[in-house]
Design a protein around this motif. Structure first.
Motif, PDB file in Angstrom:
ATOM      1  N   ASP A 460       0.841  -1.184   0.000  1.00 19.52           N
ATOM      2  CA  ASP A 460       0.000   0.000   0.000  1.00 19.52           C
ATOM      3  C   ASP A 460       0.882   1.241   0.000  1.00 19.52           C
ATOM      4  N   ILE A 461       0.847   1.979  -1.117  1.00 13.45           N
ATOM      5  CA  ILE A 461       1.686   3.157  -1.264  1.00 13.45           C
ATOM      6  C   ILE A 461       0.843   4.395  -0.997  1.00 13.45           C
ATOM      7  N   TYR A 462       1.309   5.257  -0.135  1.00 11.84           N
ATOM      8  CA  TYR A 462       0.538   6.432   0.234  1.00 11.84           C
ATOM      9  C   TYR A 462       1.501   7.568   0.567  1.00 11.84           C
ATOM     10  N   PRO A 463       1.056   8.832   0.485  1.00 14.79           N
ATOM     11  CA  PRO A 463      -0.234   9.242  -0.074  1.00 14.79           C
ATOM     12  C   PRO A 463      -0.215   9.137  -1.595  1.00 14.79           C
ATOM     13  N   ASN A 464      -1.353   8.990  -2.176  1.00 18.26           N
ATOM     14  CA  ASN A 464      -1.479   8.874  -3.628  1.00 18.26           C
ATOM     15  C   ASN A 464      -2.780   9.548  -4.051  1.00 18.26           C
ATOM     16  N   PRO A 465      -2.691  10.744  -4.647  1.00 16.95           N
ATOM     17  CA  PRO A 465      -1.527  11.471  -5.163  1.00 16.95           C
ATOM     18  C   PRO A 465      -0.568  11.940  -4.048  1.00 16.95           C
ATOM     19  N   PHE A 466       0.677  12.267  -4.460  1.00 14.03           N
ATOM     20  CA  PHE A 466       1.689  12.712  -3.509  1.00 14.03           C
ATOM     21  C   PHE A 466       2.319  14.004  -4.016  1.00 14.03           C
ATOM     22  N   SER A 467       2.998  14.689  -3.116  1.00 13.41           N
ATOM     23  CA  SER A 467       3.688  15.921  -3.508  1.00 13.41           C
ATOM     24  C   SER A 467       5.187  15.830  -3.267  1.00 13.41           C
ATOM     25  N   SER A 468       5.602  15.035  -2.271  1.00  9.45           N
ATOM     26  CA  SER A 468       7.042  14.956  -2.004  1.00  9.45           C
ATOM     27  C   SER A 468       7.469  13.575  -1.521  1.00  9.45           C
ATOM     28  N   TYR A 469       6.839  13.058  -0.433  1.00  7.90           N
ATOM     29  CA  TYR A 469       7.286  11.803   0.157  1.00  7.90           C
ATOM     30  C   TYR A 469       6.264  10.693  -0.057  1.00  7.90           C
ATOM     31  N   LEU A 470       6.768   9.457  -0.102  1.00  2.94           N
ATOM     32  CA  LEU A 470       5.927   8.281  -0.253  1.00  2.94           C
ATOM     33  C   LEU A 470       6.295   7.255   0.814  1.00  2.94           C
ATOM     34  N   SER A 471       5.302   6.451   1.183  1.00  2.56           N
ATOM     35  CA  SER A 471       5.538   5.358   2.126  1.00  2.56           C
ATOM     36  C   SER A 471       4.848   4.106   1.620  1.00  2.56           C
ATOM     37  N   ILE A 472       5.357   2.947   2.049  1.00  3.42           N
ATOM     38  CA  ILE A 472       4.750   1.662   1.722  1.00  3.42           C
ATOM     39  C   ILE A 472       4.285   1.026   3.023  1.00  3.42           C
ATOM     40  N   GLY A 473       3.033   0.613   3.028  1.00  4.34           N
ATOM     41  CA  GLY A 473       2.440   0.100   4.264  1.00  4.34           C
ATOM     42  C   GLY A 473       3.087  -1.160   4.779  1.00  4.34           C
ATOM     43  N   LYS A 474       3.279  -2.156   3.906  1.00  2.00           N
ATOM     44  CA  LYS A 474       3.855  -3.426   4.314  1.00  2.00           C
ATOM     45  C   LYS A 474       4.895  -3.869   3.285  1.00  2.00           C
ATOM     46  N   SER A 495      14.132   1.203  -0.156  1.00  2.43           N
ATOM     47  CA  SER A 495      13.069   1.851   0.614  1.00  2.43           C
ATOM     48  C   SER A 495      12.710   3.186  -0.007  1.00  2.43           C
ATOM     49  N   LEU A 496      11.413   3.520   0.043  1.00  2.00           N
ATOM     50  CA  LEU A 496      10.967   4.831  -0.401  1.00  2.00           C
ATOM     51  C   LEU A 496      11.000   5.850   0.731  1.00  2.00           C
ATOM     52  N   GLU A 497      11.127   5.371   1.945  1.00  2.00           N
ATOM     53  CA  GLU A 497      11.085   6.255   3.107  1.00  2.00           C
ATOM     54  C   GLU A 497      12.187   7.316   3.011  1.00  2.00           C
ATOM     55  N   LYS A 498      11.839   8.530   3.346  1.00  2.00           N
ATOM     56  CA  LYS A 498      12.760   9.659   3.429  1.00  2.00           C
ATOM     57  C   LYS A 498      13.325  10.090   2.073  1.00  2.00           C
ATOM     58  N   GLN A 499      12.736   9.574   0.986  1.00  2.16           N
ATOM     59  CA  GLN A 499      13.145  10.024  -0.346  1.00  2.16           C
ATOM     60  C   GLN A 499      12.279  11.219  -0.756  1.00  2.16           C
ATOM     61  N   ASP A 500      12.905  12.343  -0.971  1.00  2.00           N
ATOM     62  CA  ASP A 500      12.170  13.561  -1.318  1.00  2.00           C
ATOM     63  C   ASP A 500      11.993  13.627  -2.830  1.00  2.00           C
ATOM     64  N   PHE A 501      10.744  13.464  -3.296  1.00  2.00           N
ATOM     65  CA  PHE A 501      10.439  13.492  -4.728  1.00  2.00           C
ATOM     66  C   PHE A 501       9.777  14.803  -5.142  1.00  2.00           C
ATOM     67  N   SER A 502       9.941  15.830  -4.341  1.00  2.00           N
ATOM     68  CA  SER A 502       9.273  17.100  -4.660  1.00  2.00           C
ATOM     69  C   SER A 502       9.795  17.714  -5.956  1.00  2.00           C
ATOM     70  N   TYR A 503      11.001  17.325  -6.369  1.00  2.00           N
ATOM     71  CA  TYR A 503      11.604  17.884  -7.583  1.00  2.00           C
ATOM     72  C   TYR A 503      10.975  17.346  -8.864  1.00  2.00           C
ATOM     73  N   LEU A 504      10.200  16.253  -8.761  1.00  2.00           N
ATOM     74  CA  LEU A 504       9.635  15.624  -9.945  1.00  2.00           C
ATOM     75  C   LEU A 504       8.550  16.488 -10.573  1.00  2.00           C
ATOM     76  N   SER A 505       8.434  16.397 -11.875  1.00  2.00           N
ATOM     77  CA  SER A 505       7.335  17.076 -12.570  1.00  2.00           C
ATOM     78  C   SER A 505       6.021  16.378 -12.247  1.00  2.00           C
ATOM     79  N   ASN A 506       4.940  17.126 -12.309  1.00  2.00           N
ATOM     80  CA  ASN A 506       3.632  16.524 -12.089  1.00  2.00           C
ATOM     81  C   ASN A 506       3.330  15.499 -13.174  1.00  2.00           C
ATOM     82  N   GLY A 507       2.684  14.421 -12.776  1.00  2.00           N
ATOM     83  CA  GLY A 507       2.360  13.387 -13.746  1.00  2.00           C
ATOM     84  C   GLY A 507       2.244  12.026 -13.093  1.00  2.00           C
TER      85      GLY A 507
END
Length: 524
Positions: A460-474, A495-507
């Protein structure tokens, strides 16, 4: 201090030497991997000792795709762009055929005019990016080649009597075409500026039809009469003879490189431009050969040898498109920031496979793509995409086919007309969404689209949509990749934890967890 300057000088000399590596791109016309013993387990192969010797110094790619036909493949290599961007989707037959645009940035122009060290450049042999009109005969030179010598057409009428265009001037050649191609290449290298490195695009007409009897000094002609009746009855024998003659002439070229001290500074890439023609195809369903988007129509021989290769004589199963030659050749030439020379708003699809040659870990592609489109509707036209195991074909008439290439290499079992397990469905969704994002065609993926692409509590990946950070539930651990809509891997780790994706273009982005869990996420 003197020792210090000596070390610095040597370091600079070595760096300059590495940056000045030459590249020769050799293109064989209309041949699949199954005619080469060093690329295939097939028993009916041609005798090619020189290419075999080259393969011992090379990285051999087992999953390399071109276009289904020659002109689009050449346009893709020349520009690093897929056919739907260049407009060249079919064989160029006449003035009305879509042709390469002068506005494109070519690999030749990139090296000739924009590279930090300017290159000698030549294209010898088959061009087939424009039709043969007087006003177009200097286009190869205009687009970056110091020398162009060869033919513009898809096939020459005779290998011993054909029209050559040399820097815009026509003449008639009666020397065997495969021999003449190497003659022209060697003549150019004999006269080029040796203070500059060189890039040579060497495009043979062989073993493309017309099938014929090559000179006896170039191949084994035992049992080959060369009559029209015998050729028509035994096209594979003459096809292999042409390949053997091609190999002999490649051997002569390599000998020249050795004798003139070029071999240790020259990377040699050998490829085919599309699969075998039906007459010489070595599959049961020969209707799925050249000029189709089935795997046999687009999978080509592909290997690279030379000073850039670390730990040679190995096979890579990494996915490679022929478009990837554009970026790779630029980087082999020491031009790491080549993308700065590309015009604004020009999308380059090429991905450098230099890390694979250097034996560095990592994946450059999660899928490869090919397509074919004609000016008049053809049932074989369509777009196709594959990952490591699965292959999706989407025809322009609305039909789709889907195969597990690993267990069904001849593509006999269309999974879309049978039962599919969860892994099949996940791979279908990934490929279908990837091709839709790439081509901008929207998601019209039969009935297996987003309703089958459900998020469960195992990933479970959240939040989705996201603006900067992502987490996986299990199941957070394991290999995780994030891909953009062009299939570029923009993140790879555990791990996706603590990865800042705010630089990505929307999409829309794709998350791959492990080997068979695919999740779409939206950045806004």
């Amino acid at each position: 201090m003197k020792q210090f300057y000596t070390i610095v000088f040597l370091a600079l000399f070595i760096a300059r030497t590495n940056a000045q590596q030459n590249t020769i791109l050799i293109i064989a016309d209309d041949v699949s991997p199954d005619y080469f013993g060093f690329l295939s387990s097939n028993t009916d192969t041609a005798h090619t000792p020189n290419l075999y010797a080259l393969s011992r110094r090379a990285v051999r790619f087992s999953k390399a795709w071109a276009s289904p036909i020659c002109s689009p493949t050449r346009a893709g290599i020349f520009t690093g762009r897929y056919s739907f961007r260049t407009g060249v989707g079919d064989v160029i037959m006449s003035a009305s055929s879509p042709q390469i645009s002068l506005s494109e940035m070519s690999i030749a122009k990139l090296l000739q005019a924009h590279a930090p060290i300017k290159y000698n450049t030549a294209c010898v042999g088959k061009w087939h990016l424009n039709n043969n009109q007087p006003s177009k005969r200097l286009i190869p030179n205009t687009m970056g080649y110091d020398l162009y010598s060869g033919n513009f057409s898809g096939a020459i009428p005779s290998f011993t009597n054909y029209t050559r265009i040399k820097n815009g001037i026509l003449d008639t050649v009666t020397t065997y075409a495969t021999t003449q191609t190497v003659n022209d290449a060697i003549a150019w290298m004999d006269t080029m500026n040796t203070n500059k490195p060189f890039f040579l695009w060497l495009a043979f007409n062989a073993p493309h039809s017309p099938y014929h009897l090559p000179p006896a000094n170039l191949c084994n002609t035992t049992g080959l009469s060369g009559t029209t009746a015998h050729i028509n009855a035994n096209p594979r024998l003459y096809f292999k003879a042409a390949l053997e003659a091609l190999d002999t002439e490649i051997g002569r070229l390599i000998q020249y490189l050795q004798e003139n001290n070029f071999i240790d500074s020259t990377n040699i890439i050998f490829i085919g431009d599309n699969g075998n023609a039906p007459q010489v195809a070595q599959i049961t369903r020969t209707s799925r050969a050249k000029n189709t988007i089935y795997d046999y129509g687009v999978r080509v021989p592909f290997m690279a040898a030379g000073p850039a290769v670390v730990n040679p004589n190995r096979v890579s199963s990494e996915l490679v498109n022929t478009q990837d030659l554009f970026a790779t050749i630029a980087e082999l030439s020491g031009f790491s920031n080549w993308s700065n020379s590309i015009p604004n708003n020009t999308i380059i699809d090429s991905r450098s496979f230099l890390p694979i040659l250097k034996n560095q870990a990592g994946t450059i592609r999660s899928w490869i793509f090919s397509e074919q489109f004609s000016s008049t509707a053809d049932p074989s036209d369509g777009k196709t995409i594959r990952n490591q195991d699965y292959h999706l074909l989407r025809f322009d008439n609305g039909k789709e086919e889907f195969y597990n290439q690993t267990i069904d290499p001849e593509e006999n079992n269309n999974l879309l007309i049978g039962s599919m397990n969860s892994t099949d469905i996940a791979n279908y969704n990934f490929l279908c969404d990837s091709i839709s994002l790439l081509t901008g065609t929207g998601s019209d993926c039969l009935t297996l689209s987003t309703k089958h692409f459900e998020i469960d509590d195992t990933a479970d990946i959240y939040p989705n949509p996201f603006s900067s950070y992502l987490s996986i539930g299990k199941n957070k651990n394991g290999n995780i990749q994030m891909l953009n809509s062009f299939g570029q891997v923009i993140y790879q780790g555990n791990s996706l934890e603590k990865q800042d994706f705010s630089y990505l273009s929307n999409g829309v982005y794709m998350i791959i967890i492990g080997i068979n869990q695919y999740r779409k996420v939206v950045k806004n």
